[in-house]
Design a protein around this motif. Structure first.
Motif, PDB file in Angstrom:
ATOM      1  N   LEU A  10       0.842  -1.191   0.000  1.00  0.00           N
ATOM      2  CA  LEU A  10       0.000   0.000   0.000  1.00  0.00           C
ATOM      3  C   LEU A  10       0.878   1.241   0.000  1.00  0.00           C
ATOM      4  CD1 LEU A  10      -2.580  -1.051   2.750  1.00  0.00           C
ATOM      5  CD2 LEU A  10      -2.826  -1.303   0.282  1.00  0.00           C
ATOM      6  N   TYR A  11       0.423   2.287  -0.679  1.00  0.00           N
ATOM      7  CA  TYR A  11       1.154   3.548  -0.639  1.00  0.00           C
ATOM      8  C   TYR A  11       0.211   4.675  -0.246  1.00  0.00           C
ATOM      9  CZ  TYR A  11      -0.679   4.201  -5.423  1.00  0.00           C
ATOM     10  OH  TYR A  11      -1.487   4.312  -6.521  1.00  0.00           O
ATOM     11  N   LEU A  12       0.782   5.706   0.393  1.00  0.00           N
ATOM     12  CA  LEU A  12       0.003   6.792   0.965  1.00  0.00           C
ATOM     13  C   LEU A  12      -0.313   7.857  -0.074  1.00  0.00           C
ATOM     14  CD1 LEU A  12      -1.170   7.934   3.655  1.00  0.00           C
ATOM     15  CD2 LEU A  12       1.003   9.155   3.923  1.00  0.00           C
ATOM     16  N   ILE A  13      -1.588   8.253  -0.147  1.00  0.00           N
ATOM     17  CA  ILE A  13      -2.047   9.336  -1.017  1.00  0.00           C
ATOM     18  C   ILE A  13      -2.341  10.557  -0.145  1.00  0.00           C
ATOM     19  CG2 ILE A  13      -3.839  10.090  -2.635  1.00  0.00           C
ATOM     20  CD1 ILE A  13      -2.182   7.841  -3.752  1.00  0.00           C
ATOM     21  N   ARG A  39     -14.625   9.882  -4.109  1.00  0.00           N
ATOM     22  CA  ARG A  39     -15.248   8.935  -3.186  1.00  0.00           C
ATOM     23  C   ARG A  39     -14.702   7.541  -3.476  1.00  0.00           C
ATOM     24  NH1 ARG A  39     -16.945  13.132  -1.765  1.00  0.00           N
ATOM     25  NH2 ARG A  39     -19.007  13.784  -1.044  1.00  0.00           N
ATOM     26  N   CYS A  40     -14.363   6.811  -2.428  1.00  0.00           N
ATOM     27  CA  CYS A  40     -14.064   5.386  -2.582  1.00  0.00           C
ATOM     28  C   CYS A  40     -14.267   4.717  -1.228  1.00  0.00           C
ATOM     29  CB  CYS A  40     -12.656   5.159  -3.141  1.00  0.00           C
ATOM     30  SG  CYS A  40     -11.314   5.264  -1.947  1.00  0.00           S
ATOM     31  N   PRO A  41     -14.604   3.427  -1.209  1.00  0.00           N
ATOM     32  CA  PRO A  41     -14.866   2.753   0.065  1.00  0.00           C
ATOM     33  C   PRO A  41     -13.579   2.319   0.755  1.00  0.00           C
ATOM     34  CG  PRO A  41     -15.227   1.248  -1.757  1.00  0.00           C
ATOM     35  CD  PRO A  41     -14.903   2.570  -2.367  1.00  0.00           C
ATOM     36  N   CYS A  42     -13.596   2.368   2.080  1.00  0.00           N
ATOM     37  CA  CYS A  42     -12.484   1.848   2.874  1.00  0.00           C
ATOM     38  C   CYS A  42     -12.703   0.346   3.068  1.00  0.00           C
ATOM     39  CB  CYS A  42     -12.428   2.551   4.224  1.00  0.00           C
ATOM     40  SG  CYS A  42     -11.197   1.866   5.370  1.00  0.00           S
ATOM     41  N   ALA A  43     -11.686  -0.447   2.780  1.00  0.00           N
ATOM     42  CA  ALA A  43     -11.810  -1.899   2.872  1.00  0.00           C
ATOM     43  C   ALA A  43     -11.920  -2.392   4.314  1.00  0.00           C
ATOM     44  CB  ALA A  43     -10.622  -2.569   2.187  1.00  0.00           C
ATOM     45  N   ARG A  54      -8.199  13.673   3.988  1.00  0.00           N
ATOM     46  CA  ARG A  54      -6.913  14.159   3.463  1.00  0.00           C
ATOM     47  C   ARG A  54      -5.979  13.042   3.004  1.00  0.00           C
ATOM     48  NH1 ARG A  54      -2.714  18.968   4.617  1.00  0.00           N
ATOM     49  NH2 ARG A  54      -1.077  18.119   3.290  1.00  0.00           N
ATOM     50  N   TYR A  55      -5.748  12.040   3.824  1.00  0.00           N
ATOM     51  CA  TYR A  55      -4.815  10.960   3.490  1.00  0.00           C
ATOM     52  C   TYR A  55      -5.559   9.628   3.388  1.00  0.00           C
ATOM     53  CZ  TYR A  55      -1.679  14.397   5.687  1.00  0.00           C
ATOM     54  OH  TYR A  55      -1.022  15.542   6.052  1.00  0.00           O
ATOM     55  N   TYR A  56      -5.074   8.759   2.505  1.00  0.00           N
ATOM     56  CA  TYR A  56      -5.559   7.375   2.506  1.00  0.00           C
ATOM     57  C   TYR A  56      -4.522   6.480   1.860  1.00  0.00           C
ATOM     58  CZ  TYR A  56      -6.921   7.364  -2.500  1.00  0.00           C
ATOM     59  OH  TYR A  56      -6.917   7.399  -3.881  1.00  0.00           O
ATOM     60  N   TYR A  64      -7.990  -1.892  -3.721  1.00  0.00           N
ATOM     61  CA  TYR A  64      -8.044  -1.908  -2.253  1.00  0.00           C
ATOM     62  C   TYR A  64      -7.552  -0.576  -1.698  1.00  0.00           C
ATOM     63  CZ  TYR A  64      -7.224  -3.929   2.444  1.00  0.00           C
ATOM     64  OH  TYR A  64      -7.235  -4.222   3.776  1.00  0.00           O
ATOM     65  N   SER A  65      -8.381   0.085  -0.856  1.00  0.00           N
ATOM     66  CA  SER A  65      -8.018   1.368  -0.243  1.00  0.00           C
ATOM     67  C   SER A  65      -8.405   1.374   1.224  1.00  0.00           C
ATOM     68  CB  SER A  65      -8.727   2.526  -0.957  1.00  0.00           C
ATOM     69  OG  SER A  65      -8.332   2.608  -2.310  1.00  0.00           O
ATOM     70  N   LEU A  66      -7.684   2.172   2.015  1.00  0.00           N
ATOM     71  CA  LEU A  66      -7.945   2.280   3.450  1.00  0.00           C
ATOM     72  C   LEU A  66      -7.818   3.728   3.897  1.00  0.00           C
ATOM     73  CD1 LEU A  66      -5.681  -0.552   4.939  1.00  0.00           C
ATOM     74  CD2 LEU A  66      -8.142  -0.659   4.611  1.00  0.00           C
TER      75      LEU A  66
END
Length: 203
Positions: A10-13, A39-43, A54-56, A64-66
């Motif tokens: 995973l990498y930080l956006i 918009r995107c769902p958190c897994a 701000r960050y995800y 896959y996003s968190l």
């Protein structure tokens, strides 16, 4: 119980990389409009990830996003509510009441529990961390955190200049700015700078 895990890196956006110290400064109004649409769902918690967080974290190989804070939750937790055993972070497919506060939060599907004792608690009760509720809003330069989130208060909202009753978000740095929950999460609101403070313009 569904245990949480992911095999990809995973990498930080960062939605505002020009200002690396959590400042909320948007130089380009068009750029802000684009970011507001994200918009995107958190897994993990299955709640939306938006520019307000701000960050995800995002997978380098799949969708896959968190939330940034969701990635930091420990997989095992010792908690005073259930001292006999450690609690494991899991997602429950049939959520019910938290055994500690007796509420059913909107993100109840992600919780800590003991499968042997059929005991589980919500994230609000398990994680004593203001970062879990912190948002980054263009109405103010600093991060905002909720206060009195478990009870209703009456106060003037600095975003719309009207009296509201409910949950308010306040500045975590200068404590001179507070905005009502409805105004903070109102979709498609723009910050218009007038030199001394921001004003909201509804679209």
């Amino acid at each position: 119980m569904v245990v949480l895990q992911h095999k990809h890196s995973l990498y930080l956006i960062d939605f505002n990389p020009k200002y690396p110290h959590d400042e909320q400064v948007y130089d380009d109004e068009e750029d802000l409009i684009i970011k507001q649409a994200f918009r995107c769902p958190c897994a993990h918690c299955e709640q939306e990830i938006t520019y307000l967080h701000r960050y995800y974290y995002k997978s380098d190989q799949c969708d896959y996003s968190l939330h940034k804070i969701c990635k930091t939750f420990p997989t095992k937790l010792q908690h005073v509510s259930h001292s006999a055993h450690s609690l494991a972070l899991f997602r429950d497919e049939s959520p019910g009441q938290c055994h500690m506060c007796k509420s059913t939060p909107r993100n109840m599907q992600l919780r800590y529990g003991c499968s042997g004792c059929m005991f589980s608690i919500c994230l609000d009760c398990a994680i004593d961390d203001v970062q879990y509720h912190t948002i980054y809003h263009p109405s103010h330069q600093h991060p905002l955190i909720p206060f009195c989130k478990h009870k209703q208060v009456s106060a003037k909202c600095d975003a719309c200049q009207k009296e509201h009753r409910g949950v308010f978000y306040e500045c975590s740095t200068c404590f001179r700015f507070s905005a009502h929950n409805d105004c903070v999460f109102q979709p498609k609101r723009l910050l218009i700078q007038d030199g001394t403070r921001g004003q909201f313009l509804g679209l």
